[in-house]
Design a protein around this motif. Structure first.
Motif, PDB file in Angstrom:
ATOM      1  N   PRO A 164       0.939  -1.195   0.107  1.00 33.13           N
ATOM      2  CA  PRO A 164       0.005   0.087   0.073  1.00 33.13           C
ATOM      3  C   PRO A 164       0.788   1.321  -0.004  1.00 33.13           C
ATOM      4  N   ASP A 165       2.075   1.133   0.400  1.00 31.66           N
ATOM      5  CA  ASP A 165       3.073   2.264   0.515  1.00 31.66           C
ATOM      6  C   ASP A 165       4.499   1.753   0.599  1.00 31.66           C
ATOM      7  N   LEU A 166       5.277   2.840   0.264  1.00 34.61           N
ATOM      8  CA  LEU A 166       6.844   2.584   0.552  1.00 34.61           C
ATOM      9  C   LEU A 166       6.869   2.209   1.959  1.00 34.61           C
ATOM     10  N   THR A 167       8.055   1.661   2.257  1.00 31.04           N
ATOM     11  CA  THR A 167       8.641   1.362   3.589  1.00 31.04           C
ATOM     12  C   THR A 167       9.835   2.130   3.580  1.00 31.04           C
ATOM     13  N   TYR A 168      10.183   2.176   4.921  1.00 30.78           N
ATOM     14  CA  TYR A 168      11.494   3.145   5.090  1.00 30.78           C
ATOM     15  C   TYR A 168      12.320   2.424   6.050  1.00 30.78           C
ATOM     16  N   ALA A 169      13.270   1.631   5.827  1.00 31.47           N
ATOM     17  CA  ALA A 169      14.194   1.077   6.798  1.00 31.47           C
ATOM     18  C   ALA A 169      15.087   2.215   7.109  1.00 31.47           C
ATOM     19  N   TYR A 170      15.887   2.032   8.130  1.00 29.39           N
ATOM     20  CA  TYR A 170      17.013   3.172   8.513  1.00 29.39           C
ATOM     21  C   TYR A 170      17.826   2.551   9.446  1.00 29.39           C
ATOM     22  N   GLY A 171      18.712   3.669   9.813  1.00 25.22           N
ATOM     23  CA  GLY A 171      19.775   3.004  10.690  1.00 25.22           C
ATOM     24  C   GLY A 171      20.980   4.072  10.631  1.00 25.22           C
ATOM     25  N   ALA A 172      22.219   3.370  11.234  1.00 25.48           N
ATOM     26  CA  ALA A 172      23.356   4.283  11.300  1.00 25.48           C
ATOM     27  C   ALA A 172      24.462   3.457  11.163  1.00 25.48           C
ATOM     28  N   HIS A 173      25.548   4.156  10.660  1.00 27.16           N
ATOM     29  CA  HIS A 173      26.614   3.523  10.215  1.00 27.16           C
ATOM     30  C   HIS A 173      27.871   4.214  11.137  1.00 27.16           C
ATOM     31  N   ALA A 174      28.968   3.513  11.504  1.00 25.33           N
ATOM     32  CA  ALA A 174      29.893   4.182  12.387  1.00 25.33           C
ATOM     33  C   ALA A 174      31.206   3.544  12.000  1.00 25.33           C
ATOM     34  N   ALA A 175      32.313   4.294  11.749  1.00 28.51           N
ATOM     35  CA  ALA A 175      33.524   3.568  11.112  1.00 28.51           C
ATOM     36  C   ALA A 175      34.731   4.258  11.990  1.00 28.51           C
ATOM     37  N   VAL A 176      35.869   3.618  12.308  1.00 24.56           N
ATOM     38  CA  VAL A 176      37.066   4.211  12.826  1.00 24.56           C
ATOM     39  C   VAL A 176      38.086   3.697  11.844  1.00 24.56           C
ATOM     40  N   VAL A 177      38.858   4.749  11.435  1.00 28.55           N
ATOM     41  CA  VAL A 177      39.667   4.405  10.407  1.00 28.55           C
ATOM     42  C   VAL A 177      41.224   4.976  10.605  1.00 28.55           C
ATOM     43  N   GLU A 178      42.239   4.213  10.068  1.00 23.45           N
ATOM     44  CA  GLU A 178      43.422   4.731  10.301  1.00 23.45           C
ATOM     45  C   GLU A 178      43.867   5.129   8.879  1.00 23.45           C
ATOM     46  N   VAL A 179      44.819   6.398   8.999  1.00 23.60           N
ATOM     47  CA  VAL A 179      45.232   7.090   7.659  1.00 23.60           C
ATOM     48  C   VAL A 179      46.870   6.867   7.897  1.00 23.60           C
ATOM     49  N   ASP A 180      47.526   6.172   6.941  1.00 25.83           N
ATOM     50  CA  ASP A 180      49.135   6.302   6.952  1.00 25.83           C
ATOM     51  C   ASP A 180      49.343   7.577   6.245  1.00 25.83           C
ATOM     52  N   LEU A 181      49.955   8.531   6.760  1.00 29.01           N
ATOM     53  CA  LEU A 181      50.398  10.004   6.250  1.00 29.01           C
ATOM     54  C   LEU A 181      51.340  10.011   5.152  1.00 29.01           C
ATOM     55  N   ASP A 182      52.082   8.790   4.949  1.00 30.17           N
ATOM     56  CA  ASP A 182      52.951   8.672   3.947  1.00 30.17           C
ATOM     57  C   ASP A 182      52.643   8.207   2.623  1.00 30.17           C
ATOM     58  N   THR A 183      51.876   6.969   2.912  1.00 33.91           N
ATOM     59  CA  THR A 183      51.329   6.404   1.803  1.00 33.91           C
ATOM     60  C   THR A 183      49.754   6.610   1.407  1.00 33.91           C
ATOM     61  N   ALA A 184      49.249   7.310   2.075  1.00 33.67           N
ATOM     62  CA  ALA A 184      47.699   7.590   2.133  1.00 33.67           C
ATOM     63  C   ALA A 184      46.753   6.234   2.184  1.00 33.67           C
ATOM     64  N   ARG A 185      47.502   5.152   2.655  1.00 27.10           N
ATOM     65  CA  ARG A 185      46.559   4.209   2.704  1.00 27.10           C
ATOM     66  C   ARG A 185      45.583   4.164   3.748  1.00 27.10           C
ATOM     67  N   VAL A 186      44.453   3.741   3.612  1.00 26.84           N
ATOM     68  CA  VAL A 186      43.444   3.872   4.693  1.00 26.84           C
ATOM     69  C   VAL A 186      43.057   2.248   4.943  1.00 26.84           C
TER      70      VAL A 186
END
Length: 827
Positions: A661-683
């Protein structure tokens, strides 16, 4: 988290768990997928595994040019080769050559769809020009080299904004412009909101083109039976009924003459929910030659020709108060639709209508310009325009938070729609014309749960500690003076997943004389676990053991109508079709049994495949016996004629076409912790958390698999994958050496936490297939920027490849004299 913070009707199920309150005997249980037994043991049957006697093989000659006139095609050399049965170009097909019909029209769109073989002109590198059928694929490929095609190269255009400039090469001369569609979505008075805003932030954001890249490339086998006048097609497709309908149109056959079967399909993600030239060519040539014709794409063909997605450029701005409350959003989207619009403007329209996401945006105006360029056509891929929307909105919020000196998590808290505002009317129409009205949930609770689980405040403390003077001294003593060589960042982004798009889905349930139950549906599985989920629903609602249910999917011979599996719709549409049909069938069985058992229908229940009197389980009749007695009323006692009189339809079956009868709306949230190498820019993604509310969870194991797979695809598009083209329209990513997909080395363990807010449909379900990919790029870009906060690096383009990030770090350092990471940098 306690139940008190959840909205009425919602349950927090915790990580990888399901509560007794949400689970029945079958529905809601983490049952192992029944299809996995054959698939993991190599017993699956994919198109390439199928063997038909006398099968010939199709190969396609493709244009080496992105834009050129076809002067002449000479197939004589190919036809003269041993083992070649046909070599055809557009001229050989005559009136049988028609454009592939547009699947989703829109009044704002001037649509051009491809011909199965190009006639007069090619518009992207890889477009089919001729087809060869031979005894083997090897012979067919060799024969391609004997084809002679003379081209007149034309200038190409590969940038959507440049394609609208005066003097740009025009792809479709009859149209006179490269503008495919222009429309505006608007609510409120955006310009007035910006005029009174206390802060305005703006940015230009680019999203790169990607390819679906299922593990199984596209392919099919077409088998024309001249004596019966029937065509059978085994197709790696997500939509068997769609393929049948379009084949009937193109081949001028009735739909009753065509059977389309989707065997095991190794992934789809939207790329196989289309109709391609090769599907017509194989079927047409099978009919011409009277032999089965097979076509299986190789990986290069898949990268060249399978419809692509994502590529857009946005100029957007956000107006807010000094407290960070959103007043309005406005902007413009240039959508690169490629050479053709095979699926209309579904992708960009989904983008511009979902940019507000889970936030209150009282004033909104967004313009869409969809543009033809010399690239493969654009069509929905997992997420279908919504990853782009999330990226734009979350980037704007990050800009606003930084301008106002707010924590990025805090600005999101201040603008999320609350449970008290649900259901929430966005004031924006969805692509089918219905208004987008969110159907419930606690968006702030999902955000807070994600932040707490990822350890948001702990990461902040870690950043400050790592940048402290004492730590700098320690590094100097260890021989590593200066700035830290690695930096850690954290981010949390909420999202909305609009689902249940499409008109309906069907289910037919039939009980046989042994009490075995068959469930037939127009849905088709590409690895989602649909077979298991539909069996669980049927077992729960009909009252039969799970092991006595067989699910048959993706076969036009088993059910008259169907739509297919795409757009996170199968649990809602097909799942509820099974639910309604099973409940109705259980009622019908009780009505029949009431005659035999001389009891009121209301006093009967169906348990373990038996209809029995409540409280007196010895008074019972098996479902299989009800079938036999209806079919053969004279073989068993004097009650049988009464049974036949009570229900004159033989057998025991029900069919339901469920239309949400109508659209449905799932929802949520994503969270991430990342590490960046400042010399190579690898994530490196150190940790990833998804809080996900898809309504009632039918099977937590299946939902977790869907979420984790979607996150992996989202990471690919965010950090690695790009189908890029040079200025002449030549593809530069035609192998996995250049088109980089994520591996187990890049994707961390994804922690999944379920919440439940039942949707207003019989099973209470919402979509689940795409939410895992929608906010991934947004959250990763925000986390990377957070890690590099002392450098003030801004990321406005995805994917954030190591090369792009390395250049951004170098440029930032060139402008900054002091690049030391200090505690104040992370305050």
């Amino acid at each position: 988290m306690t139940d008190e913070v959840l909205p009425a009707g919602a349950r927090d199920l915790g990580a990888d768990a399901v509560t007794a309150s949400s689970a029945g005997r079958y529905v809601g249980r983490p049952l192992r997928r029944r299809e996995d037994e054959r698939l993991v043991r190599g017993a699956g049957r994919f198109v390439a595994d199928l063997q038909r006697p006398g099968t010939l093989h199709l190969a396609v000659l493709r244009s080496p040019h992105a834009h050129a006139r076809i002067v002449h095609v000479d197939a004589a050399g190919a036809r003269a080769l041993p083992g070649v049965h046909a070599a055809v170009s557009a001229a050989d097909l005559g009136d049988d050559l028609q454009p592939i019909p547009l699947y989703v029209p829109h009044p704002a769109l001037v649509a051009f769809t491809p011909l199965p073989l190009a006639r007069g002109k090619v518009r992207y590198a890889g477009e089919p020009v001729a087809a060869i059928v031979a005894d083997s694929r090897y012979l067919a490929e060799d024969a391609l080299e004997a084809m002679r095609v003379e081209y007149e190269p034309l200038p190409a255009v590969t940038d959507a904004r440049s394609a609208l400039e005066p003097g740009a090469p025009v792809l479709h001369e009859a149209h006179g412009t490269n503008l495919a569609a222009r429309l505006v979505v608007e609510k409120g008075t955006a310009d007035e909101a910006f005029a009174r805003a206390e802060v305005v932030v703006a940015g230009t954001f680019a999203i790169g083109r990607v390819s679906p890249q299922a593990i199984e490339p596209r392919g099919l086998i077409a088998d024309w039976d001249a004596a019966a006048g029937r065509l059978t097609v085994y197709d790696a497709t997500q939509s068997v009924h769609m393929v049948r309908r379009l084949l009937a149109h193109l081949l001028r056959l009735s739909e009753g003459q065509i059977r389309v079967v989707a065997p095991d399909v190794g992934g789809g993600f939207g790329g196989k929910n289309r109709f391609y030239p090769e599907e017509f060519l194989a079927c047409y040539l099978s009919r011409q030659l009277g032999r089965p014709v097979a076509w299986i794409a190789d990986r290069r063909e898949d990268l060249l020709t399978t419809y692509q997605e994502r590529e857009q450029v946005h100029q957007a701005e956000l107006a807010a108060t000094r407290d960070g409350v959103i007043l309005g959003v406005r902007g413009r989207c240039w959508n690169d639709t490629g050479a053709y619009a095979p699926f209309g403007i579904v992708v960009p329209y989904s983008t511009i209508t979902t940019i507000p996401g889970p936030y209150r945006v009282p004033h909104y105006r967004y313009e869409l310009l969809s543009v033809y360029t010399n690239k493969p056509g654009m069509a929905p891929y997992r997420g279908a325009g919504r990853p782009q929307a999330s990226f734009v909105m979350e980037r704007l919020l990050d800009l606003a938070a930084d301008r106002l000196g707010l924590d990025r998590l805090e600005i999101r808290r201040r603008n999320l729609i609350t449970p008290a505002e649900q259901p929430y009317d966005t004031g924006i129409p969805a692509r089918d014309g219905r208004m987008m009205v969110y159907d419930g949930g606690d968006y702030p609770a999902a955000l807070e749960r994600a932040a707490a689980t990822i350890g948001y405040e702990a990461v902040r403390a870690q950043q400050r500690a790592a940048a402290s003077p004492d730590r700098e001294t320690e590094r100097a003593e260890q021989g590593a003076p200066g700035a830290a060589r690695r930096a850690v960042g954290v981010a949390v982004c909420p999202y909305i997943e609009m689902a249940a798009i499409g008109p309906f889905e069907g289910a037919r349930i039939e009980v046989d004389g042994r009490g075995h139950v068959a469930v037939y549906s127009g849905a088709a599985s590409q690895g989602q676990g649909i077979e298991t989920a539909l069996a669980q629903i049927c077992a729960e609602r009909l009252g039969v053991p799970l092991e006595r249910i067989t699910v048959v999917l993706g076969d036009t011979a088993s059910i008259a109508r169907g739509v297919g599996t795409w757009a996170s719709r199968t649990a809602v549409a097909a799942g509820n079709a099974v639910s309604v049909a099973a409940a109705r069938l259980a009622r019908r069985a009780r009505e029949r049994a009431a005659v035999l058992l001389e009891a009121a229908c209301e006093d009967l229940e169906v348990v373990e495949g038996m209809v029995r009197v409540r409280g007196t389980p010895t008074r019972a009749v098996a479902l299989g016996d009800l079938v036999l007695l209806s079919d053969y009323p004279n073989v068993s006692g004097r009650a049988a004629p009464a049974l036949a009189a009570a229900d004159r339809e033989p057998g025991l079956q029900e069919t339901e076409y469920y239309r949400p009868p109508d659209l449905t709306y799932a929802y949520g949230a994503h969270a991430a912790v990342v590490e960046v190498d400042l010399d190579t820019a690898r994530v490196r993604v150190l940790r990833y958390v998804v809080v996900h509310d898809c309504g009632r969870v039918l099977n937590p194991m299946i939902v977790d698999g869907q979420v984790r797979g979607a996150v992996a695809q989202g990471m690919g598009a965010a950090l690695l994958e790009e189908a890029w083209y040079d200025e002449g329209g030549q593809p530069r990513a035609t192998t996995y050496l250049d088109y980089l997909t994520p591996t187990a080395g890049e994707v961390p363990r994804v922690e999944v936490i379920h919440m439940e807010t039942p949707a207003p449909n019989p099973e209470g379900v919402k979509g689940t297939g795409e939410g895992g990919t929608i906010p991934v790029a947004a959250v990763l870009c925000s986390a990377i920027e957070d890690a590099l906060r002392p450098l003030a690096v801004r990321l406005d383009r995805m994917p954030v490849t190591p090369e792009r990030l390395w250049r951004a770090i170098r440029e930032a350092r060139a402008y900054l004299h002091d690049t030391t990471f200090t505690e104040e940098s992370y305050a």
